[in-house]
Design a protein around this motif. Structure first.
Motif, PDB file in Angstrom:
ATOM      1  N   ASP A 118      -7.154   9.388 -45.062  1.00  0.00           N
ATOM      2  CA  ASP A 118      -6.237   9.262 -43.924  1.00  0.00           C
ATOM      3  C   ASP A 118      -7.079   9.321 -42.636  1.00  0.00           C
ATOM      4  N   TYR A 119      -7.275   8.143 -42.013  1.00  0.00           N
ATOM      5  CA  TYR A 119      -8.203   8.090 -40.881  1.00  0.00           C
ATOM      6  C   TYR A 119      -7.788   9.015 -39.740  1.00  0.00           C
ATOM      7  N   SER A 120      -6.506   9.017 -39.413  1.00  0.00           N
ATOM      8  CA  SER A 120      -6.091   9.835 -38.257  1.00  0.00           C
ATOM      9  C   SER A 120      -6.342  11.320 -38.529  1.00  0.00           C
ATOM     10  N   GLU A 121      -6.154  11.719 -39.792  1.00  0.00           N
ATOM     11  CA  GLU A 121      -6.423  13.108 -40.172  1.00  0.00           C
ATOM     12  C   GLU A 121      -7.915  13.420 -39.995  1.00  0.00           C
ATOM     13  N   VAL A 122      -8.752  12.455 -40.367  1.00  0.00           N
ATOM     14  CA  VAL A 122     -10.210  12.649 -40.258  1.00  0.00           C
ATOM     15  C   VAL A 122     -10.595  12.800 -38.787  1.00  0.00           C
ATOM     16  N   GLU A 123     -10.051  11.913 -37.959  1.00  0.00           N
ATOM     17  CA  GLU A 123     -10.432  11.952 -36.537  1.00  0.00           C
ATOM     18  C   GLU A 123      -9.963  13.261 -35.889  1.00  0.00           C
ATOM     19  N   ARG A 124      -8.771  13.700 -36.298  1.00  0.00           N
ATOM     20  CA  ARG A 124      -8.259  14.968 -35.763  1.00  0.00           C
ATOM     21  C   ARG A 124      -9.148  16.141 -36.198  1.00  0.00           C
ATOM     22  N   ALA A 125      -9.524  16.126 -37.459  1.00  0.00           N
ATOM     23  CA  ALA A 125     -10.308  17.249 -37.995  1.00  0.00           C
ATOM     24  C   ALA A 125     -11.687  17.334 -37.342  1.00  0.00           C
ATOM     25  N   LEU A 126     -12.291  16.180 -37.097  1.00  0.00           N
ATOM     26  CA  LEU A 126     -13.664  16.178 -36.574  1.00  0.00           C
ATOM     27  C   LEU A 126     -13.697  16.190 -35.050  1.00  0.00           C
ATOM     28  N   ASP A 167     -13.998   6.718 -56.622  1.00  0.00           N
ATOM     29  CA  ASP A 167     -14.665   5.648 -55.865  1.00  0.00           C
ATOM     30  C   ASP A 167     -14.028   5.427 -54.501  1.00  0.00           C
ATOM     31  N   ARG A 168     -12.699   5.543 -54.429  1.00  0.00           N
ATOM     32  CA  ARG A 168     -12.014   5.325 -53.139  1.00  0.00           C
ATOM     33  C   ARG A 168     -12.428   6.381 -52.128  1.00  0.00           C
ATOM     34  N   VAL A 169     -12.439   7.624 -52.592  1.00  0.00           N
ATOM     35  CA  VAL A 169     -12.838   8.725 -51.698  1.00  0.00           C
ATOM     36  C   VAL A 169     -14.287   8.519 -51.251  1.00  0.00           C
ATOM     37  N   MET A 170     -15.130   8.140 -52.205  1.00  0.00           N
ATOM     38  CA  MET A 170     -16.567   8.016 -51.907  1.00  0.00           C
ATOM     39  C   MET A 170     -16.834   6.843 -50.951  1.00  0.00           C
ATOM     40  N   ILE A 171     -16.102   5.765 -51.098  1.00  0.00           N
ATOM     41  CA  ILE A 171     -16.392   4.573 -50.268  1.00  0.00           C
ATOM     42  C   ILE A 171     -15.447   4.506 -49.054  1.00  0.00           C
ATOM     43  N   ASP A 172     -14.139   4.418 -49.311  1.00  0.00           N
ATOM     44  CA  ASP A 172     -13.195   4.288 -48.184  1.00  0.00           C
ATOM     45  C   ASP A 172     -13.184   5.563 -47.344  1.00  0.00           C
ATOM     46  N   GLY A 173     -13.268   6.694 -48.017  1.00  0.00           N
ATOM     47  CA  GLY A 173     -13.304   7.974 -47.290  1.00  0.00           C
ATOM     48  C   GLY A 173     -14.529   8.040 -46.399  1.00  0.00           C
ATOM     49  N   LEU A 174     -15.671   7.634 -46.928  1.00  0.00           N
ATOM     50  CA  LEU A 174     -16.914   7.662 -46.135  1.00  0.00           C
ATOM     51  C   LEU A 174     -16.787   6.739 -44.917  1.00  0.00           C
ATOM     52  N   LYS A 175     -16.187   5.565 -45.122  1.00  0.00           N
ATOM     53  CA  LYS A 175     -16.018   4.632 -43.988  1.00  0.00           C
ATOM     54  C   LYS A 175     -15.168   5.274 -42.892  1.00  0.00           C
ATOM     55  N   ILE A 185     -14.867   8.474 -42.310  1.00  0.00           N
ATOM     56  CA  ILE A 185     -15.655   9.554 -41.682  1.00  0.00           C
ATOM     57  C   ILE A 185     -16.625   8.951 -40.675  1.00  0.00           C
ATOM     58  N   LEU A 186     -17.313   7.899 -41.081  1.00  0.00           N
ATOM     59  CA  LEU A 186     -18.318   7.290 -40.191  1.00  0.00           C
ATOM     60  C   LEU A 186     -17.655   6.661 -38.961  1.00  0.00           C
ATOM     61  N   ARG A 187     -16.493   6.055 -39.189  1.00  0.00           N
ATOM     62  CA  ARG A 187     -15.772   5.459 -38.047  1.00  0.00           C
ATOM     63  C   ARG A 187     -15.410   6.550 -37.036  1.00  0.00           C
ATOM     64  N   ALA A 188     -14.898   7.671 -37.566  1.00  0.00           N
ATOM     65  CA  ALA A 188     -14.530   8.784 -36.672  1.00  0.00           C
ATOM     66  C   ALA A 188     -15.766   9.352 -35.981  1.00  0.00           C
ATOM     67  N   CYS A 189     -16.863   9.494 -36.733  1.00  0.00           N
ATOM     68  CA  CYS A 189     -18.105  10.029 -36.138  1.00  0.00           C
ATOM     69  C   CYS A 189     -18.570   9.125 -34.995  1.00  0.00           C
ATOM     70  N   GLY A 190     -18.460   7.813 -35.216  1.00  0.00           N
ATOM     71  CA  GLY A 190     -18.871   6.856 -34.178  1.00  0.00           C
ATOM     72  C   GLY A 190     -17.998   6.987 -32.940  1.00  0.00           C
ATOM     73  N   ARG A 191     -16.684   7.014 -33.155  1.00  0.00           N
ATOM     74  CA  ARG A 191     -15.755   7.107 -32.017  1.00  0.00           C
ATOM     75  C   ARG A 191     -15.920   8.419 -31.263  1.00  0.00           C
ATOM     76  N   LEU A 192     -16.156   9.487 -32.026  1.00  0.00           N
ATOM     77  CA  LEU A 192     -16.258  10.812 -31.399  1.00  0.00           C
ATOM     78  C   LEU A 192     -17.671  11.108 -30.891  1.00  0.00           C
ATOM     79  N   ARG A 193     -18.564  10.140 -31.113  1.00  0.00           N
ATOM     80  CA  ARG A 193     -19.969  10.276 -30.674  1.00  0.00           C
ATOM     81  C   ARG A 193     -20.596  11.583 -31.162  1.00  0.00           C
ATOM     82  N   VAL A 194     -20.484  11.843 -32.462  1.00  0.00           N
ATOM     83  CA  VAL A 194     -21.127  13.059 -32.981  1.00  0.00           C
ATOM     84  C   VAL A 194     -22.639  12.907 -32.850  1.00  0.00           C
ATOM     85  N   ILE A 237     -23.748   1.909 -46.552  1.00  0.00           N
ATOM     86  CA  ILE A 237     -22.709   2.048 -45.508  1.00  0.00           C
ATOM     87  C   ILE A 237     -23.226   2.953 -44.387  1.00  0.00           C
ATOM     88  N   VAL A 238     -23.877   4.037 -44.769  1.00  0.00           N
ATOM     89  CA  VAL A 238     -24.420   4.964 -43.757  1.00  0.00           C
ATOM     90  C   VAL A 238     -25.494   4.246 -42.930  1.00  0.00           C
TER      91      VAL A 238
END
Lengths: 347, 387
Positions: free
Chosen positions: B55-63, B77-85, B87-96, B140-141
């Motif tokens: 859940d992307y919005s949940e990820v962005e909120r959490a981070l 596989d979904r968690v490992m691939i789609d979940g990672l995407k 996380i990385l999208r949120a990290c990029g937006r949040l400029r971690v 992906i990373v």
């Protein structure tokens, strides 16, 4: 006094719509012909409504016990541990008998208040130590009472589970909400059985791995020296799957009961290279865990109707909590060595 | 103020990392998914967040208020691939400030190529394997790194130390007689103690190691024989272990996974210790079993005499062990044959293993003895629960 029901069916309300309610208590109610689920009570109405819909119930949804006071004959409290005593007292104050999911409370003082309130109101207050309804537990109790194996000298109880799903609210990750960790959440069933069979020990030692949160592993040593000479060990883990059950060293040999409603009693007589399976000469009443919850519920209803004590009374719930409290009070911390310096000290 | 999110915090590595960072007064935010395995983490008494990485919005909120993110998540596989995407999208937006990803040496393939002593070897995992998923994650990373997100990728081999699921799997395989030492166990067994790995993750939070992978291994690469010897106190009752040749291991791995039924297989099953234990409960079958055992004992000493130094029990077990029942994972791991080097981690993030191989295995053995009751004064009673 318990009120008289309209059609002979005991109308019950379940407070809480989390894991233990949906996986154990509500299925038990639905299996019993003597009981009707009249209400599901939860501070989250949407969760209660989901339960009603999932089980296709005709029960009422409520957010407090007082809302259903006149339409139920008894209440099951199946909420997080730290809320048990307040809800139980509320039930008793409203004139409703109550079956409280174990533990009776998260502090001894709160538990004592429940016991006092139950005595004053003359209403049934029972505690949900459902393993007391297992056939093997009943049989072992009878054999110990009749001194079948002679004196018991030592015992070990071990419970090792992993991959254990937390309750919906996740309250058991909070020490304050759960009242502790593996000892009170998982070990208290055995503590209840142990006190029922052997009484309160005279000395205890205890250690666990808590670093501020609920402990994941715990070891207790117990000694009885006045009425009997008995020494016992309780070993609990929520991080490692271990062969689980009770082993007794008796005059007559070793008696083993694995931790399951289905497990038979195994007896290895002294000086004989044989193992005997002991079965009761009566039909099995409790073939599995699910049946234990149904039997517990029927015992509660029968106690309410016949004004008799339930199998596990509030007083016994208080004793279990007193035992747990005593163990926590003697707590010695054990934690895994982390740094090389710590490791060197341990090795 | 830096705030570090640890995703997959309830797992073996995640819990150790959270404990380490908390002890060093870092501001840590542990997140987990189901919490089924979070009991070790919960004992720390810190707030644990729940997070569904799908859940992307949940990820962005959490981070939202985190400066650093460590990914230790294991899942489908979904968690490992789609979940990672997500996380990385949120990290990029949040400029971690930095994203540290836990990969695996299995990304190089099973067995890894001989030149995978160093990170520059070309990964060749078989499609659909765990290594394949880890390699897909790495790529992906690396794409996120190319877009400007500071990233580190750490590749551990088998992770050891107290609670190690991989060492516990090894114990289970040994106990069930599904583990065979290949070529007397002389092949290297790459390990990293979980504390060493947590140290490398901590160092990566502060140091730019570049987008490439870093191997993180112990200071010494033991052989499988040394690993077995180091846990001898734990596996004593099951020693000596069955042994097979490298050629036999390769033959087993090349054969179809499902064993076909055969008269010999059935006889081997009947002769196994577990089956005999059950049969002994019946008095008639017990006498048959006892007679058969006496016959085997009469025959086997002669074999042992001719065969050299192997003890009788080892010979019987070797004869009865069904080689097709040996755990394929451990056979494959013994065929890896590569001593990975963490030289690059030493150079780039100043990684210096804190826990030696010997200490790591001692800690595991001590922990296991404690948790299984091996040192308990009532160990004799606990043993009755095993049967």
């Amino acid at each position: 006094m318990t009120r008289i029901t309209t059609n002979g069916v005991f109308r019950l309300a379940v407070v809480g719509s989390g894991q233990i309610a949906t996986q154990a208590h509500i299925p038990a109610v639905l299996e019993s012909p003597h009981v009707e689920l009249a209400a599901v009570i939860d501070t989250s109405r949407s969760r209660a409504e989901r339960v009603i819909s999932d089980f296709q119930l005709r029960a009422k949804v409520a957010s407090s016990i007082s809302e259903v006071r006149d339409s139920v004959d008894g209440v099951i409290v199946a909420t997080p541990n730290h809320t048990h005593s307040a809800l139980a007292i509320e039930c008793l104050t409203l004139g409703l008998p109550v079956l409280i999911e174990k533990p009776i409370a998260s502090t001894v003082a709160d538990a004592a208040t429940v016991v006092a309130m139950a005595a004053r109101s003359k209403l049934v207050a029972s505690v949900g130590y459902c393993t007391r309804f297992w056939d093997n537990v009943c049989l072992l109790g009878e054999l110990l009472d009749s001194n079948y194996f002679g004196a018991v000298h030592r015992f070990v109880y071990q419970l090792g589970i992993s991959d254990w799903a937390p309750p919906v609210s996740g309250y058991s990750f909070s020490r304050a909400a759960a009242g502790g960790g593996v000892l009170i959440v998982n070990g208290s069933h055995f503590i209840d059985r142990m006190l029922h069979w052997f009484g309160f020990p005279d000395e205890v030692e205890y250690s666990d791995d808590s670093l501020g949160g609920p402990e994941a592993t715990a070891v207790g040593s117990l000694q009885w020296s006045r009425e009997r000479a008995l020494q016992g060990t309780i070993r609990l883990s929520k991080v490692r799957r271990l062969p689980s059950g009770l082993v007794l060293e008796t005059d007559a040999g070793i008696v083993t009961m694995h931790e399951s409603a289905e497990a038979p009693l195994l007896w290895r007589p002294q000086d004989r290279a044989i193992e005997l399976i002991i079965n009761p000469r009566r039909p099995r009443l409790c073939p599995d865990d699910r049946a234990a919850f149904r039997l517990q519920l029927e015992d509660f209803v029968s106690a309410c109707r016949n004004s008799q004590p339930p199998r596990v009374s509030a007083e016994e719930g208080l004793e279990s909590l007193r035992m747990i409290d005593m163990l926590y009070a003697r707590r010695r911390s054990v934690h895994e060595p982390r740094t090389p310096a710590e490791t060197a000290r341990v090795l | 103020m830096n705030r570090i999110a640890v995703l997959g915090a309830s797992g073996f590595v995640g819990t150790t990392l959270v404990e380490r960072l908390s002890n060093k007064a870092y501001d840590v935010r542990p997140f987990m998914n189901s919490g089924r395995d979070a009991w070790r983490l919960a004992r720390l008494g810190i707030q644990i967040g729940r997070l569904n990485v799908l859940d992307y919005s949940e990820v962005e909120r959490a981070l939202g208020d985190c400066t650093h993110v460590v990914n230790c998540i294991m899942g489908d596989d979904r968690v490992m691939i789609d979940g990672l995407k997500n996380i990385l999208r949120a990290c990029g937006r949040l400029r971690v400030k930095r994203f540290v990803h836990l990969s695996s040496i299995t990304a190089y393939g099973e067995p890894p190529p001989p030149d995978s002593i160093h990170e520059d070897a070309i990964p060749r995992p078989a499609r659909g394997t765990y290594g394949w998923i880890k390699l897909s994650q790495d790529r992906i990373v690396q794409r996120s790194a190319a877009r400007g997100l500071p990233c580190s990728i750490l590749c551990p081999p088998i992770v050891s130390g107290p609670h190690s699921p991989q060492l516990l799997c090894l114990l289970d395989a040994i106990r069930l007689r599904k583990f065979a030492l290949v070529d007397s166990g002389y092949a290297p067994c790459s390990l990293v103690d979980v504390e060493n790995l947590a140290q490398a993750i901590e160092l990566s939070l502060h140091t730019d190691s570049g987008p490439g992978r870093l191997f993180v291994v112990d200071d010494y690469c033991a052989s499988w024989r040394e690993v077995i010897d180091s846990i001898a106190s734990v596996i004593g009752p099951w020693l000596p272990l069955p042994e097979i040749s490298r050629a036999e291991a390769q033959r087993i791995l090349a054969s179809p996974e499902r064993p076909r039924g055969s008269l010999l297989g059935t006889l081997r099953f009947l002769a196994s210790r577990d089956t005999r234990t059950v049969l002994r409960r019946d008095p008639i079958l017990a006498s048959v079993e006892s007679f058969a055992s006496r016959m085997i004992r009469r025959i086997k000493p002669h074999d042992a005499g001719r065969g050299g130094r192997k003890p009788v029990r080892s010979n019987i077990h070797s004869a009865l062990a069904d080689s097709n029942s040996f755990d394929r994972l451990f056979l494959a791991r013994q065929l890896r044959g590569v001593r990975h080097s963490s030289q690059r981690a030493q150079d780039r993030i100043s990684y210096r293993p804190e826990v030696t191989f010997e200490r790591s295995m001692s800690r595991f053995s001590a922990w296991h003895a404690e948790v299984s009751g091996q040192n308990d004064p009532n160990a004799d009673l606990i043993a009755h629960l095993e049967t």
